[in-house]
Design a protein around this motif. Sequence first.
Motif, mmCIF file in Angstrom:
data_model
loop_
_atom_site.group_PDB
_atom_site.id
_atom_site.type_symbol
_atom_site.label_atom_id
_atom_site.label_comp_id
_atom_site.label_asym_id
_atom_site.label_seq_id
_atom_site.Cartn_x
_atom_site.Cartn_y
_atom_site.Cartn_z
ATOM 1 N N GLY A 29 0.833 -1.198 0.000
ATOM 2 C CA GLY A 29 0.000 0.000 0.000
ATOM 3 C C GLY A 29 0.870 1.251 0.000
ATOM 4 O O GLY A 29 0.581 2.226 -0.701
ATOM 5 N N LYS A 30 1.961 1.212 0.752
ATOM 6 C CA LYS A 30 2.889 2.346 0.792
ATOM 7 C C LYS A 30 3.664 2.468 -0.512
ATOM 8 O O LYS A 30 3.969 3.571 -0.950
ATOM 9 C CB LYS A 30 3.852 2.209 1.974
ATOM 10 C CG LYS A 30 3.175 2.414 3.312
ATOM 11 C CD LYS A 30 4.164 2.332 4.450
ATOM 12 C CE LYS A 30 3.486 2.534 5.789
ATOM 13 N NZ LYS A 30 4.460 2.488 6.904
ATOM 14 N N VAL A 31 3.989 1.327 -1.140
ATOM 15 C CA VAL A 31 4.678 1.369 -2.439
ATOM 16 C C VAL A 31 3.770 2.042 -3.459
ATOM 17 O O VAL A 31 4.208 2.926 -4.211
ATOM 18 C CB VAL A 31 5.080 -0.044 -2.914
ATOM 19 C CG1 VAL A 31 5.639 0.003 -4.336
ATOM 20 C CG2 VAL A 31 6.084 -0.673 -1.967
ATOM 21 N N PHE A 32 2.496 1.658 -3.491
ATOM 22 C CA PHE A 32 1.548 2.268 -4.420
ATOM 23 C C PHE A 32 1.381 3.758 -4.121
ATOM 24 O O PHE A 32 1.325 4.573 -5.040
ATOM 25 C CB PHE A 32 0.201 1.551 -4.368
ATOM 26 C CG PHE A 32 0.138 0.332 -5.237
ATOM 27 C CD1 PHE A 32 -0.697 0.292 -6.341
ATOM 28 C CD2 PHE A 32 0.913 -0.780 -4.961
ATOM 29 C CE1 PHE A 32 -0.759 -0.834 -7.150
ATOM 30 C CE2 PHE A 32 0.864 -1.914 -5.755
ATOM 31 C CZ PHE A 32 0.026 -1.940 -6.857
ATOM 32 N N ALA A 33 1.322 4.132 -2.849
ATOM 33 C CA ALA A 33 1.201 5.546 -2.489
ATOM 34 C C ALA A 33 2.436 6.322 -2.938
ATOM 35 O O ALA A 33 2.330 7.443 -3.444
ATOM 36 C CB ALA A 33 0.992 5.690 -0.978
ATOM 37 N N PHE A 34 3.607 5.731 -2.767
ATOM 38 C CA PHE A 34 4.857 6.333 -3.218
ATOM 39 C C PHE A 34 4.810 6.582 -4.720
ATOM 40 O O PHE A 34 5.136 7.674 -5.194
ATOM 41 C CB PHE A 34 6.022 5.407 -2.850
ATOM 42 C CG PHE A 34 7.339 5.821 -3.435
ATOM 43 C CD1 PHE A 34 8.127 6.762 -2.810
ATOM 44 C CD2 PHE A 34 7.793 5.254 -4.619
ATOM 45 C CE1 PHE A 34 9.360 7.144 -3.350
ATOM 46 C CE2 PHE A 34 9.015 5.627 -5.169
ATOM 47 C CZ PHE A 34 9.801 6.575 -4.536
ATOM 48 N N LEU A 35 4.409 5.578 -5.476
ATOM 49 C CA LEU A 35 4.344 5.718 -6.929
ATOM 50 C C LEU A 35 3.286 6.733 -7.354
ATOM 51 O O LEU A 35 3.524 7.543 -8.260
ATOM 52 C CB LEU A 35 4.079 4.356 -7.578
ATOM 53 C CG LEU A 35 5.237 3.362 -7.495
ATOM 54 C CD1 LEU A 35 4.786 1.983 -7.957
ATOM 55 C CD2 LEU A 35 6.437 3.847 -8.285
#
Length: 53
Positions: A29-35
């Motif tokens: 979820g944090k990876v997607f938010a980062f992207l």
Amino acid sequence: MASIDTLWWNSATHEGQPLSEILARHEFGKVFAFLRARGWSVGAISARTGIDG
């Protein structure tokens, strides 16, 4: 489509947390938010990864 910087995985942070740590903990979820914060839409992420959005 937004470009990806391969250095992100080793040197970038998201909300103060190193991205390498986020990846190691499988906090996708944090990876997607980062992207998304870098211009990646859910559709673009899906197209690049083969994940149906």
